[in-house]
Design a protein around this motif. Structure first.
Motif, short mmCIF file in Angstrom:
data_model
loop_
_atom_site.label_atom_id
_atom_site.label_comp_id
_atom_site.label_asym_id
_atom_site.label_seq_id
_atom_site.Cartn_x
_atom_site.Cartn_y
_atom_site.Cartn_z
N ASP A 95 7.70 -2.59 -0.11
CA ASP A 95 7.15 -3.95 -0.12
C ASP A 95 5.65 -3.94 -0.38
O ASP A 95 5.15 -4.77 -1.15
CB ASP A 95 7.45 -4.64 1.21
N PHE A 96 4.94 -3.01 0.25
CA PHE A 96 3.49 -2.89 0.02
C PHE A 96 3.21 -2.56 -1.43
O PHE A 96 2.32 -3.14 -2.05
CB PHE A 96 2.91 -1.80 0.93
N TYR A 97 4.01 -1.67 -2.00
CA TYR A 97 3.82 -1.30 -3.40
C TYR A 97 4.08 -2.49 -4.31
O TYR A 97 3.29 -2.76 -5.22
CB TYR A 97 4.74 -0.12 -3.78
N ARG A 98 5.14 -3.20 -4.07
CA ARG A 98 5.48 -4.35 -4.93
C ARG A 98 4.46 -5.48 -4.79
O ARG A 98 4.15 -6.17 -5.75
CB ARG A 98 6.86 -4.86 -4.58
N LYS A 99 3.94 -5.65 -3.60
CA LYS A 99 3.01 -6.75 -3.37
C LYS A 99 1.62 -6.47 -3.91
O LYS A 99 0.99 -7.33 -4.53
CB LYS A 99 2.94 -7.06 -1.88
N TYR A 100 1.10 -5.24 -3.68
CA TYR A 100 -0.30 -4.96 -4.02
C TYR A 100 -0.49 -4.01 -5.18
O TYR A 100 -1.43 -4.13 -5.95
CB TYR A 100 -1.02 -4.37 -2.79
N LEU A 101 0.37 -3.04 -5.33
CA LEU A 101 0.12 -1.98 -6.29
C LEU A 101 0.98 -2.03 -7.53
O LEU A 101 0.84 -1.19 -8.42
CB LEU A 101 0.31 -0.62 -5.60
N ALA A 102 1.88 -2.97 -7.65
CA ALA A 102 2.80 -3.03 -8.79
C ALA A 102 2.06 -3.28 -10.10
O ALA A 102 2.48 -2.81 -11.15
CB ALA A 102 3.85 -4.10 -8.56
N ARG A 103 0.96 -3.98 -10.04
CA ARG A 103 0.21 -4.29 -11.25
C ARG A 103 -0.59 -3.09 -11.76
O ARG A 103 -0.96 -3.05 -12.92
CB ARG A 103 -0.74 -5.44 -10.99
N LEU A 104 -0.90 -2.14 -10.87
CA LEU A 104 -1.70 -0.99 -11.26
C LEU A 104 -0.83 0.09 -11.88
O LEU A 104 0.33 0.27 -11.51
CB LEU A 104 -2.42 -0.40 -10.04
N ASN A 105 -1.43 0.81 -12.77
CA ASN A 105 -0.74 1.95 -13.38
C ASN A 105 -0.65 3.08 -12.37
O ASN A 105 -1.55 3.28 -11.56
CB ASN A 105 -1.54 2.38 -14.61
N LYS A 106 0.40 3.86 -12.41
CA LYS A 106 0.58 4.96 -11.47
C LYS A 106 -0.54 5.99 -11.61
O LYS A 106 -0.96 6.59 -10.63
CB LYS A 106 1.93 5.63 -11.69
N TYR A 107 -1.00 6.19 -12.80
CA TYR A 107 -2.07 7.17 -13.03
C TYR A 107 -3.38 6.72 -12.39
O TYR A 107 -4.14 7.54 -11.88
CB TYR A 107 -2.25 7.41 -14.52
N TRP A 108 -3.63 5.41 -12.42
CA TRP A 108 -4.83 4.89 -11.76
C TRP A 108 -4.76 5.08 -10.25
O TRP A 108 -5.75 5.41 -9.61
CB TRP A 108 -5.03 3.41 -12.08
N ILE A 109 -3.59 4.87 -9.70
CA ILE A 109 -3.41 5.05 -8.26
C ILE A 109 -3.67 6.49 -7.86
O ILE A 109 -4.39 6.79 -6.90
CB ILE A 109 -1.99 4.60 -7.83
N VAL A 110 -3.10 7.41 -8.63
CA VAL A 110 -3.31 8.83 -8.35
C VAL A 110 -4.78 9.20 -8.51
O VAL A 110 -5.34 9.95 -7.70
CB VAL A 110 -2.40 9.70 -9.26
N ALA A 111 -5.42 8.67 -9.54
CA ALA A 111 -6.84 8.97 -9.77
C ALA A 111 -7.70 8.42 -8.63
O ALA A 111 -8.62 9.09 -8.15
CB ALA A 111 -7.29 8.38 -11.10
N ILE A 112 -7.39 7.21 -8.16
CA ILE A 112 -8.16 6.62 -7.06
C ILE A 112 -7.98 7.42 -5.78
O ILE A 112 -8.94 7.70 -5.05
CB ILE A 112 -7.76 5.14 -6.87
N ILE A 113 -6.74 7.80 -5.51
CA ILE A 113 -6.48 8.62 -4.31
C ILE A 113 -7.19 9.96 -4.42
O ILE A 113 -7.81 10.43 -3.45
CB ILE A 113 -4.96 8.80 -4.10
N PHE A 114 -7.16 10.57 -5.60
CA PHE A 114 -7.85 11.85 -5.80
C PHE A 114 -9.35 11.72 -5.58
O PHE A 114 -9.96 12.55 -4.89
CB PHE A 114 -7.56 12.38 -7.21
N LEU A 115 -9.94 10.68 -6.12
CA LEU A 115 -11.38 10.48 -5.94
C LEU A 115 -11.73 10.20 -4.48
O LEU A 115 -12.74 10.70 -3.98
CB LEU A 115 -11.87 9.34 -6.84
N ALA A 116 -10.90 9.42 -3.82
CA ALA A 116 -11.16 9.14 -2.41
C ALA A 116 -11.09 10.41 -1.57
O ALA A 116 -11.95 10.65 -0.72
CB ALA A 116 -10.16 8.11 -1.89
#
Length: 100
Positions: free
Chosen positions: A6-27
């Motif tokens: 539900d969290f993924y569908r609500k907030y992260l569905a619009r983002l590309n998976k690669y961007w999510i991984v890149a953001i997590i990596f940078l954090a």
């Protein structure tokens, strides 16, 4: 598991998976671990402090070398240094120490 979906569908569905991984990596890289930004800043500050201390000691070493050279060549200066620093005196002299 449904909460995560539900969290993924609500907030992260619009983002590309690669961007999510890149953001997590940078954090993780910048904020967690031994080499995060805060620790790097502290280490750089300590390096600058130690470099300044090295330069100060190098200057002090040069001054002391110059003083040693002067004391080795000048007998009058050596006698004056011994009298001032070590309170040495000749046999027929008296020393008066005046403290302020």
């Amino acid at each position: 598991m449904s909460r995560l979906i539900d969290f993924y569908r609500k907030y992260l569905a619009r983002l590309n998976k690669y961007w999510i991984v890149a953001i997590i990596f940078l954090a993780v890289t910048f904020f967690l671990g031994d080499s995060n930004l805060y620790n790097r800043y502290k280490y750089d500050e300590k390096i600058r402090f130690l470099e300044n201390e090295i330069n100060r000691y190098k200057k002090e070493l040069e001054q002391n070398k110059q003083k040693i050279r002067e004391l080795q060549t000048d007998k009058v200066g050596l006698e004056q240094f011994a009298r001032e620093e070590y309170l040495m005196k000749k046999e027929d002299e008296d020393i008066f120490i005046i403290e302020e």
